[in-house]
Design a protein around this motif. Structure first.
Motif, PDB file in Angstrom:
ATOM      1  N   ILE A 312       0.850  -1.182   0.000  1.00 37.23           N
ATOM      2  CA  ILE A 312       0.000   0.000   0.000  1.00 37.23           C
ATOM      3  C   ILE A 312       0.889   1.236   0.000  1.00 37.23           C
ATOM      4  O   ILE A 312       1.816   1.339   0.803  1.00 37.23           O
ATOM      5  CB  ILE A 312      -0.929   0.014   1.223  1.00 37.23           C
ATOM      6  N   SER A 313       0.617   2.172  -0.897  1.00 44.66           N
ATOM      7  CA  SER A 313       1.440   3.370  -1.028  1.00 44.66           C
ATOM      8  C   SER A 313       0.723   4.573  -0.426  1.00 44.66           C
ATOM      9  O   SER A 313      -0.416   4.870  -0.789  1.00 44.66           O
ATOM     10  CB  SER A 313       1.743   3.643  -2.510  1.00 44.66           C
ATOM     11  N   MET A 314       1.391   5.254   0.487  1.00 37.98           N
ATOM     12  CA  MET A 314       0.863   6.501   1.039  1.00 37.98           C
ATOM     13  C   MET A 314       2.038   7.384   1.442  1.00 37.98           C
ATOM     14  O   MET A 314       3.159   6.910   1.641  1.00 37.98           O
ATOM     15  CB  MET A 314      -0.074   6.233   2.216  1.00 37.98           C
ATOM     16  N   THR A 315       1.794   8.682   1.547  1.00 35.21           N
ATOM     17  CA  THR A 315       2.851   9.614   1.894  1.00 35.21           C
ATOM     18  C   THR A 315       2.706  10.064   3.340  1.00 35.21           C
ATOM     19  O   THR A 315       1.689   9.810   4.003  1.00 35.21           O
ATOM     20  CB  THR A 315       2.818  10.856   0.989  1.00 35.21           C
ATOM     21  N   THR A 316       3.732  10.767   3.820  1.00 32.77           N
ATOM     22  CA  THR A 316       3.670  11.305   5.187  1.00 32.77           C
ATOM     23  C   THR A 316       2.511  12.284   5.324  1.00 32.77           C
ATOM     24  O   THR A 316       1.913  12.403   6.390  1.00 32.77           O
ATOM     25  CB  THR A 316       4.990  12.000   5.534  1.00 32.77           C
ATOM     26  N   ASP A 317       2.186  12.992   4.234  1.00 27.41           N
ATOM     27  CA  ASP A 317       1.045  13.905   4.274  1.00 27.41           C
ATOM     28  C   ASP A 317      -0.264  13.151   4.483  1.00 27.41           C
ATOM     29  O   ASP A 317      -1.189  13.646   5.130  1.00 27.41           O
ATOM     30  CB  ASP A 317       0.970  14.725   2.986  1.00 27.41           C
ATOM     31  N   ASP A 318      -0.354  11.953   3.900  1.00 24.65           N
ATOM     32  CA  ASP A 318      -1.558  11.138   4.098  1.00 24.65           C
ATOM     33  C   ASP A 318      -1.762  10.837   5.575  1.00 24.65           C
ATOM     34  O   ASP A 318      -2.874  10.946   6.102  1.00 24.65           O
ATOM     35  CB  ASP A 318      -1.458   9.815   3.325  1.00 24.65           C
ATOM     36  N   LEU A 333     -11.772   8.635   5.785  1.00 22.68           N
ATOM     37  CA  LEU A 333     -11.670   7.178   5.766  1.00 22.68           C
ATOM     38  C   LEU A 333     -11.984   6.584   4.402  1.00 22.68           C
ATOM     39  O   LEU A 333     -11.654   5.434   4.135  1.00 22.68           O
ATOM     40  CB  LEU A 333     -12.598   6.565   6.823  1.00 22.68           C
ATOM     41  N   ASN A 334     -12.644   7.352   3.529  1.00 21.82           N
ATOM     42  CA  ASN A 334     -12.992   6.819   2.213  1.00 21.82           C
ATOM     43  C   ASN A 334     -11.946   7.134   1.157  1.00 21.82           C
ATOM     44  O   ASN A 334     -12.131   6.795  -0.021  1.00 21.82           O
ATOM     45  CB  ASN A 334     -14.357   7.357   1.770  1.00 21.82           C
ATOM     46  N   ASN A 335     -10.865   7.820   1.532  1.00 22.65           N
ATOM     47  CA  ASN A 335      -9.796   8.045   0.563  1.00 22.65           C
ATOM     48  C   ASN A 335      -9.232   6.702   0.094  1.00 22.65           C
ATOM     49  O   ASN A 335      -9.117   5.766   0.875  1.00 22.65           O
ATOM     50  CB  ASN A 335      -8.677   8.879   1.180  1.00 22.65           C
ATOM     51  N   LEU A 347      -9.210   3.043   3.858  1.00 27.22           N
ATOM     52  CA  LEU A 347      -8.617   2.655   5.139  1.00 27.22           C
ATOM     53  C   LEU A 347      -9.374   1.510   5.797  1.00 27.22           C
ATOM     54  O   LEU A 347      -8.771   0.632   6.426  1.00 27.22           O
ATOM     55  CB  LEU A 347      -8.580   3.867   6.075  1.00 27.22           C
ATOM     56  N   ALA A 348     -10.703   1.504   5.647  1.00 26.36           N
ATOM     57  CA  ALA A 348     -11.488   0.424   6.247  1.00 26.36           C
ATOM     58  C   ALA A 348     -11.118  -0.917   5.615  1.00 26.36           C
ATOM     59  O   ALA A 348     -10.969  -1.931   6.304  1.00 26.36           O
ATOM     60  CB  ALA A 348     -12.980   0.709   6.086  1.00 26.36           C
ATOM     61  N   GLU A 349     -10.959  -0.923   4.280  1.00 24.99           N
ATOM     62  CA  GLU A 349     -10.598  -2.161   3.600  1.00 24.99           C
ATOM     63  C   GLU A 349      -9.180  -2.589   3.966  1.00 24.99           C
ATOM     64  O   GLU A 349      -8.895  -3.778   4.106  1.00 24.99           O
ATOM     65  CB  GLU A 349     -10.719  -1.962   2.083  1.00 24.99           C
ATOM     66  N   ILE A 350      -8.296  -1.602   4.140  1.00 28.76           N
ATOM     67  CA  ILE A 350      -6.925  -1.930   4.520  1.00 28.76           C
ATOM     68  C   ILE A 350      -6.890  -2.561   5.902  1.00 28.76           C
ATOM     69  O   ILE A 350      -6.203  -3.564   6.141  1.00 28.76           O
ATOM     70  CB  ILE A 350      -6.044  -0.661   4.482  1.00 28.76           C
TER      71      ILE A 350
END
Length: 517
Positions: A312-318, A333-335, A347-350
């Protein structure tokens, strides 16, 4: 003989027709006005049916002259999608049609029926058209050399039918077993005659019945097995994905046997059977998900580090934003966050996803989108480097490509054999199609370009033959990568790509607007 004059005349005429019909729509049209031009529109539709044959001829010419080399590829489908702007599905249809109507003659054979009717680039279903052994005894309806002394222009041509009907004939004949009676060529000629007056739907019904009857007289289970395939589609607006396919009965039996015990009401949910309101289809979907989870845990096969992992890819800003509300007070949460599978998760699926032993969430620098560099003196990129590459690029870095990381190989920008190091600054993702199209010598051999990192931006791009470049991947999939997200946030949107060149042919004379010819 050049066809330039004909193409220019056709372009001018089509532009004039376009302008005339658009003017009628803009200024209103009466039933009488439409009735007056209806015969012309019907004649135009029949004339446009020429395009199906011309498209097949163009494809056959491109294949026989190795035109794909002009774009640095050895695959005809790459040439059609790049040069003519076709979708892969439409390009597959044209290749199959070209092989059917204009097969490449066999060596030492005058019949010209040597084409196998299949797709050397690999079609969606990976099947043949059934022409492998069917044309040897039939004379070519359009032989390369006239036998009666008549010029080719005087010979009868194939019926002018639409591209849709040609595609139906090709698709249905792909289900024909080899060595049937009638043969594929005989059925094709019959179908072309039937297509003149049958509707597309009726043509498909008629030809499917002919193929089914022929196959019953000569069953071939091995040929049937070639038709198996499984397709996983793109996410829709609700992040739901359609799965379709065609599998042998044995595979269907395994699926049924393994899912059936899990599809009873109350299974896989903490509810009594009487309170389980899931539909039968929903229960089967849940069962499939459960089986995939078991496989990822290594219960079915021994787990190996990094195998079947979801990254899963996300940044520090995320991370800074996850625990805060946006300006409208809505939760984040829906991002959706990209993964190496090509599918994005919220996020819920993760949190609910229990995947393999090793799953990774990679953090990128919020401003540059670059992962931490990992230097290793080895030929193959290690797992950590592959994860970091995915987080930054998400997909193949070739222009316009959207192949996810799981369908890519790691490419050395500076070749390993010439001293290039296996570190992140020298690596990029290339899918199985684009990787062979890199010219490591950078000499332009076979029209191939190369991938390199732009010294101004640090981003990997393609440098085509001719000195232009770099050309970056601006596909919608690449635009959702962590690196692209970080660049947009801190440096603004990327520059707009240049407009495509105008189509060949003269511009319509403004004084001719409103006239058909």
């Amino acid at each position: 003989m050049s066809i330039t004059t004909h193409v220019q005349a056709l372009t001018t005429a089509l532009n004039a027709i376009d302008n005339h019909l658009a003017s009628m729509l803009d200024h209103g049209v009466t039933p009488d006005q439409y009735k007056a031009i209806e015969p012309d529109l019907i004649a135009l539709e029949h004339t446009i049916n020429h395009h199906a044959t011309i498209a097949a001829q163009t494809t056959a010419l491109a294949e026989r002259t190795n035109a794909a080399q002009s774009i640095g590829s050895t695959h005809l489908i790459d040439y059609l999608t790049t040069t003519f702007g076709l979708s892969k599905a439409r390009a597959h249809h044209r290749i199959n049609l070209a092989h059917s109507l204009y097969p490449i003659p066999k060596p030492n054979s005058g019949s010209g029926n040597g084409g196998n009717g299949g797709n050397p680039d690999g079609g969606p279903d990976g099947g043949d058209s059934g022409d492998d052994d069917s044309g040897d005894d039939d004379p070519d309806p359009e032989p390369d050399k006239p036998e009666d002394g008549k010029p080719d222009s005087d010979k009868p041509r194939r019926p002018r039918i639409s591209a849709e009907k040609h595609a139906i004939i090709t698709d249905e004949l792909a289900r024909l077993n080899p060595n049937t009676t009638p043969s594929a060529e005989e059925l094709r000629n019959q179908a072309l005659s039937q297509a003149i007056w049958r509707t597309p739907e009726d043509l498909r019904t008629w030809l499917r019945h002919q193929v089914t009857t022929a196959n019953k007289n000569n069953p071939n289970p091995i040929t049937a097995m070639k038709r198996r395939y499984l397709s996983v589609g793109k996410p829709d607006a609700d992040n739901m994905v359609r799965i379709s396919g065609l599998v042998p009965a044995a595979t269907a039996a395994l699926i049924t046997a393994n899912t059936a015990p899990l599809t009873k009401r109350g299974n896989l949910v903490d509810l009594p059977a009487a309170e389980d309101m899931r539909t039968r289809g929903q229960r089967h979907a849940d069962a499939l998900h459960h089986i995939m989870e078991i496989y990822n845990h290594g219960i079915v096969t021994p787990a190996r580090g990094g195998t079947a992992s979801i990254i899963i890819s996300m940044t520090t800003d995320d991370l800074d934003e996850i625990n805060h509300a946006n300006s409208s007070g809505e939760s984040l949460l829906n991002n959706l966050y990209p993964t190496n599978t090509g599918y994005s998760l919220n996020l819920a699926e993760i949190m609910n996803l229990i995947a393999a032993k090793y799953d990774f969430a990679v953090l990128l620098d919020g401003e540059t989108g670059q992962p931490l560099n990992v230097n290793r003196m080895q030929r193959s990129a290690n797992l950590t480097q592959r994860i970091a590459l995915f987080a930054s690029e998400l997909v193949c870095s070739a222009p316009n490509c959207d192949r996810p990381q799981l369908e890519c190989e790691v490419h050395h920008l500076d070749p390993w054999m010439r001293g290039g190091l296996t570190n992140l600054v020298n690596l990029t993702h290339q899918c199985f199609n684009h990787h062979p199209r890199n010219d490591d010598s950078r000499s332009g051999v076979n029209g191939k370009g190369f991938m390199d990192r732009d010294p101004a931006t640090g981003r990997v791009g393609h440098y085509p033959v001719g000195g232009e470049g770099p050309v970056f991947n601006r596909s919608a999939a690449a635009d959702r990568s962590g690196g692209a997200w970080a660049r947009r946030k801190h440096h603004g949107p990327p520059p707009t790509p240049p407009d495509p060149p105008d189509p060949p042919g003269p511009e319509p004379d403004p004084g001719d607007e409103g006239r058909l010819f």
